[in-house]
Write a protein that holds these residues in place. Structure first.
Motif, short mmCIF file in Angstrom:
data_model
loop_
_atom_site.label_atom_id
_atom_site.label_comp_id
_atom_site.label_asym_id
_atom_site.label_seq_id
_atom_site.Cartn_x
_atom_site.Cartn_y
_atom_site.Cartn_z
N ARG B 3 3.80 3.59 13.06
CA ARG B 3 3.32 3.00 11.82
C ARG B 3 4.51 2.53 11.00
NH1 ARG B 3 1.92 3.88 6.50
NH2 ARG B 3 -0.27 3.76 5.91
N GLN B 4 4.50 1.27 10.60
CA GLN B 4 5.59 0.74 9.78
C GLN B 4 5.00 -0.24 8.80
OE1 GLN B 4 8.60 -1.43 11.94
NE2 GLN B 4 9.82 -1.77 10.10
N LYS B 5 5.09 0.09 7.52
CA LYS B 5 4.43 -0.75 6.52
C LYS B 5 5.24 -2.00 6.17
CE LYS B 5 1.63 -0.62 2.39
NZ LYS B 5 0.45 -1.20 3.04
N HIS B 6 6.52 -1.81 5.94
CA HIS B 6 7.37 -2.95 5.56
C HIS B 6 8.20 -3.42 6.74
CE1 HIS B 6 6.34 -1.62 1.52
NE2 HIS B 6 6.79 -2.77 1.07
N TYR B 8 11.32 -5.69 7.31
CA TYR B 8 12.38 -6.44 6.64
C TYR B 8 13.11 -7.31 7.65
CZ TYR B 8 11.64 -3.34 2.68
OH TYR B 8 11.07 -2.67 1.63
N ASP B 10 17.04 -8.95 8.20
CA ASP B 10 18.41 -8.94 7.69
C ASP B 10 18.74 -10.31 7.09
OD1 ASP B 10 18.90 -6.35 8.39
OD2 ASP B 10 19.72 -6.85 10.36
N GLU B 87 -3.72 0.10 4.14
CA GLU B 87 -4.70 0.71 3.25
C GLU B 87 -5.90 -0.22 3.02
OE1 GLU B 87 -1.35 0.90 2.78
OE2 GLU B 87 -1.03 3.06 2.89
N THR B 379 -5.95 -0.28 -3.15
CA THR B 379 -5.58 0.14 -1.79
C THR B 379 -4.09 -0.06 -1.60
OG1 THR B 379 -6.29 -2.05 -1.00
CG2 THR B 379 -7.84 -0.23 -0.77
N GLY B 381 -2.03 -1.27 -3.83
CA GLY B 381 -1.35 -0.83 -5.05
C GLY B 381 -0.88 -1.96 -5.94
N ILE B 382 -0.43 -3.05 -5.36
CA ILE B 382 0.09 -4.17 -6.17
C ILE B 382 -1.07 -4.97 -6.74
CG2 ILE B 382 1.73 -6.08 -6.22
CD1 ILE B 382 2.64 -5.28 -3.45
#
Lengths: 458, 458
Positions: B3-6, B8, B10, B87, B379, B381-382
Motif C-alpha cells: 500500500r502506497q498512498k503518495h 513522488y 524525483d 479512502e 475520506t 481529507g482535502i
C-alpha cells in the motif's frame, strides 16, 4: 550532491514510534497539581480525557508505538516534505543551508492534525462518541473537525471565541465542511456560557470562557461518552508532534547531513516547537552540538520574560496547576495577528527544556515577522501563517549571523502552517497599519503577584 | 505491491519538455481569424504577447524544451504528488483504483502557476517589465502575482471583476502579499473602464470588461514594455499544463501501471483538463484504449451542448475568432460557485480533440458536485475547489459503473486545486441554499443567432 529542493520520505520509512522527552530530561518533570496542592492522579483526569491518552500523558517511556491505523490516517499527508530553502538562502546571500519541514501540506494547513488524528482515534478506541474543544483563531478547531471527519463515528463540537467567530466566518465554514459543529462562545449551551451572557450579553468572549464551556460540555454529558481535547500544552500533544522532528532527521540523513547546527520553531503553547526540536534534544542530551531556539512574540514573552512557576493553564482556573513559564493566567496578550502564539503559559515539557538549558528563546516584534513572511513568500513562494513567520524571522537572524561569521551552518525550522486563511495581517502590514506592542511589564507583575500562595516547582 | 498512498517523482525526473497536441491532431487545427476573416499572423499578436510565446502558440513541434530556469522555478512545488484515493475507493466500495494528481500543492493552491511561471519568465526574457491580466474568481490573478513575485523584476497588474473584488477581499490581499496590484474593474485607469463607468456608475463589472481593460493597459503603454497574459484557452497555456499528465505517466509507471483506463478533468477554459489528458491523448492516437472525459457544469454546457464554430473569446469581441465549442460570446452563465468553469467557449485544442473523437464530455449539476466534494473531504481529507468537484463527481460516476460491471479499472483525475479560499459554496450546500440551474436553451439559441455571418471552421 545535485541540487534537490524537496526531500521526501517513503511511507514505509515514516516513524513507527513517537518520541517522549520526559524520561530524558536532566531534571524530572514537576507533576500537575490539584487545587489541594497534591499531584493530580490519572483517575482525577478520567472525566475529561480517555484513559489511553492519560497513560500517554504521564508516561515515562521514551518510545511509544504509533498504532498502524493511525499511521494510515497520517499517510493522507505524511511524511511531510523537508524542503531546502535555496531561494531564501540566495536572497540572504548566506552560506547557511536552510531546511524547512513543510507542515502546511496537511488538509487543514498546519501541524495540528498530527495530534488531532491520534486524539480522535484513541478517544474512539475508548468508546467515546463526541469530542469537545475550544478554538481561538480556528486552527485547532479545524484540525479536530478534520480528524473526526476522516476517522468517522465521532462527533466534533467546537466552542469558538465569539469575536473570532464573527470576524472569521470561513473558519466556521471549514469546520462545517468536515462535519464539525462550531458555536460562538459564550453560548447558551452550557451553564458557564449562560452565566456570562446573563451578566455581559455583549461580551466578545475569551479563550478562558471557551475552555470552561468545552470542559463543561464534556463532563456533563450524562452518557459519559463525551471527552475534551486540547491542541497544545499537554505532554501527549508534544508526543504526537514528535513525528515532525523524527521524520526531519531521516530526511536530513538522506542528503548526507548528520545533524543540523540550529533548530528553530515558533512557540505559543509549544506543540510545533516541541515537534521539530525534541528529537534533536535527545541528541543534544547525548552530546551533540545543536543550538535549539524557540521564537515567540515580543508582546507575549513567556519564554524570555516569565518566571518558571506553577500556574493554571486557563483564565477560568479549571485546569490543574502546571509547572511552566507563565505570564500569569489573567494575562491578556496584545491583539497580534499570530493568534496561536497568544498564550500566557507554555507546555511544561518545553519549559522544563528551557530551565534545563536544552534550548534558548528569542522574542520578536510582529513587524519583523511579517517582513520575514513577505521575504519568504517572494522567494520560496509559500505564504506562511503569522505564527510561522516568527520562526522564519529567527531563521533569518541566524542566517545573517552565519553570513557575518562566514560559517556554513545547517539551519532546520518548522514551517508550521500556511497563511492562506490569515491574510489580514499581511494586508495591514502592507498598508502601514500594523502596530508592534511592548510587553506590559507592570501588568505582568501585577498578574504574577496574584499567584502568591501557589506552590513552587522544584 | 505494498500500500502506497503518495507516489513522488524525483526532481531530476520532472519532464524536460512540454507536449504539444497540435501536430498530432487527426484534423489540423483551424487558425484564429482576424476581423477580416483572414488568419491572424504572429505580427498582429505582437503588441499583446511577446514573440517567444507567440512562437509556442503557433508551434507544430510535438515536444518543446522547458528552459532549466523555469524548471527550477517549478521545483518550488513540482513534481506534484500522484495520490491513490484509497479512502474514497473504500467509501464507494468500488473495485476501481482511483489516482489523483494533486495540483493543490502549489503556493497559489491550483494548477494555474504551471503556466503563470513560464509566461512571466518568457515575458521577462523578451524584455517586458509589466504584465496585465483579468481575473474573475481570483485564481489566475493570484497565480500570476505569485509568478511575477518569485521571478522578480516584472510587475503584475490584475483587473478583477468588481463584484468579485468586493465579495472576495482575501483574493486581493493574496495578490498584494505577492506584490501584485489588483484593481476593481471597471476602473478609472483605462478608457474602456472610464467609458463604462460614465454610462453605468454602479455596474458590477464583467470578465469581458476586465479583459478589455487588461488588453488596453498592455497595448497602450508608451514604453512598449507591457504585455497581456491569459490563464487558459490559448495553445501555449495547454502546452505548459501538459507537465501534469507527463508527470502522472511516469508516476503510474512507478507503481506498475502501464496506462490508466479513464482520465478525467474538469473543463472551464480547458487548461487543467488539457494538462492531465493531452499526454494520454497522444497514446490514444497511437492505439491505446483510454477513455478521456471532460466534466463541465450543467449550467454552462459548452462541450455537451454548444456547436463547434468560430466565435470571439470574449464578450467585448477584442480577441481573434477562435474555432471552438461556444455558447455565444454574449452568454452569461448562471452564478454557480465554480467561477473558473463559467466560460462560454473552450480552448481550441480541447474543442478539436472533442470533434476528433479523442474525448467525451459530461455535464453535471453543482449539487452533485458539492456532494462529491464533501465525500472527498470526509475520506481523502482535502477540501476540493468547486471547479475540482466536477472532476470528482465524474470520477464517482465512473467508479460506481466499475462496481456495477465488476471491473478493476484505473481512473486518473486532475485534482486541480483546493477549496480553502472558496468555502461559501459548501456553506450554502450544507444550509440547503444551493440551487441547480438548467442551461437556458432559448438564450443560447438567441446568442448563437447573432453569430450569423461568422466564418465556419473546416
Amino acid at each position: 550532491m545535485a541540487r534537490q529542493k524537496h526531500i521526501y520520505l517513503d511511507e514505509v520509512d515514516m516513524p513507527k514510534q513517537w518520541y517522549n522527552l520526559a524520561p530524558d530530561l536532566p531534571t524530572p518533570l514537576n507533576p500537575p497539581l490539584g487545587p489541594d496542592g497534591k499531584p493530580v492522579t490519572p483517575e482525577m483526569l478520567a472525566p475529561v480525557f480517555p484513559m489511553n491518552l492519560i497513560e500517554q500523558e504521564v508516561s515515562q517511556e521514551r518510545w511509544i508505538d504509533i498504532p498502524e491505523e493511525i499511521r494510515e490516517h497520517l499517510f493522507r499527508w505524511r511524511p511531510s516534505p523537508l524542503v531546502r530553502a535555496y531561494e531564501l538562502e540566495a536572497a540572504l546571500g548566506t552560506p547557511a543551508k536552510i531546511y524547512y519541514k513543510n507542515e502546511g501540506v496537511s488538509p487543514a494547513g498546519s501541524h495540528k492534525p498530527n495530534t488531532a488524528i491520534p486524539q480522535a482515534w484513541y478517544n474512539k478506541q475508548f468508546g467515546i462518541k463526541k469530542l469537545t474543544t475550544e478554538t481561538g483563531a480556528g486552527q485547532w478547531g479545524s484540525a479536530l473537525s478534520f480528524a473526526c471527519s476522516v476517522i468517522g463515528g465521532i462527533e466534533c463540537k467546537v466552542f469558538m471565541v465569539r469575536v473570532s467567530f464573527e470576524q472569521k466566518p470561513f473558519r466556521k465554514m471549514l469546520m462545517n465542511t468536515w462535519g464539525g459543529t462550531c458555536v460562538a462562545s459564550p453560548s447558551m449551551e452550557t451553564q458557564a456560557g449562560r452565566d456570562i451572557l446573563a451578566q455581559y450579553p455583549d461580551t466578545p468572549g475569551s479563550l478562558g470562557i471557551a475552555i470552561s464551556e468545552a470542559v463543561e460540555a464534556a463532563v456533563s454529558d450524562p452518557t459519559g461518552k463525551t471527552r475534551y481535547t486540547l491542541g497544545s500544552v499537554l505532554n501527549h500533544v508534544m508526543l504526537h508532534q514528535s513525528i515532525i522532528g523524527l521524520e526531519a532527521k531521516k530526511q536530513l540523513a538522506k542528503v548526507g547531513i548528520d545533524k543540523p547546527d540550529v533548530v528553530i520553531g515558533c512557540c505559543g503553547g509549544g506543540s510545533n516547537f516541541a515537534g521539530i526540536s525534541f528529537p534533536f534534544m535527545y541528541d543534544k542530551i547525548h552530546g551533540a552540538d545543536i543550538q535549539i531556539i524557540g521564537a515567540e512574540p515580543f508582546s507575549c514573552p513567556t519564554l524570555t520574560k516569565a518566571p518558571f512557576i506553577y500556574d493554571n493553564g486557563d483564565v477560568a482556573q479549571m485546569t490543574p496547576l502546571l509547572a511552566m513559564h507563565s505570564l500569569g493566567h489573567n494575562f491578556v496578550p496584545a491583539p497580534i495577528h499570530a493568534g496561536g502564539l497568544r498564550y500566557h503559559g507554555m507546555a511544561p515539557l518545553v519549559s522544563a527544556a528551557l530551565r534545563d538549558g536544552l534550548m534558548e528563546a528569542q522574542a520578536i516584534h510582529q513587524s519583523e515577522c511579517f517582513e520575514a513572511g513577505l521575504l519568504f513568500s517572494k522567494t520560496e513562494g509559500i505564504i506562511p501563517a503569522p505564527e510561522t513567520t516568527h520562526a522564519i524571522a529567527a531563521v533569518i537572524r541566524e542566517a545573517k549571523k552565519a553570513k557575518e561569521e562566514g560559517k556554513e551552518k545547517t539551519i532546520l525550522f518548522n514551517f508550521s502552517g500556511h497563511g492562506l486563511m490569515d491574510l489580514v495581517g499581511y494586508d495591514k502590514y502592507l498598508n502601514g497599519e500594523l502596530h508592534d506592542y511592548e510587553y506590559p511589564e507592570s501588568e505582568i507583575a501585577l498578574n504574577l503577584e496574584k499567584l502568591q500562595g501557589y506552590p513552587l516547582p522544584k
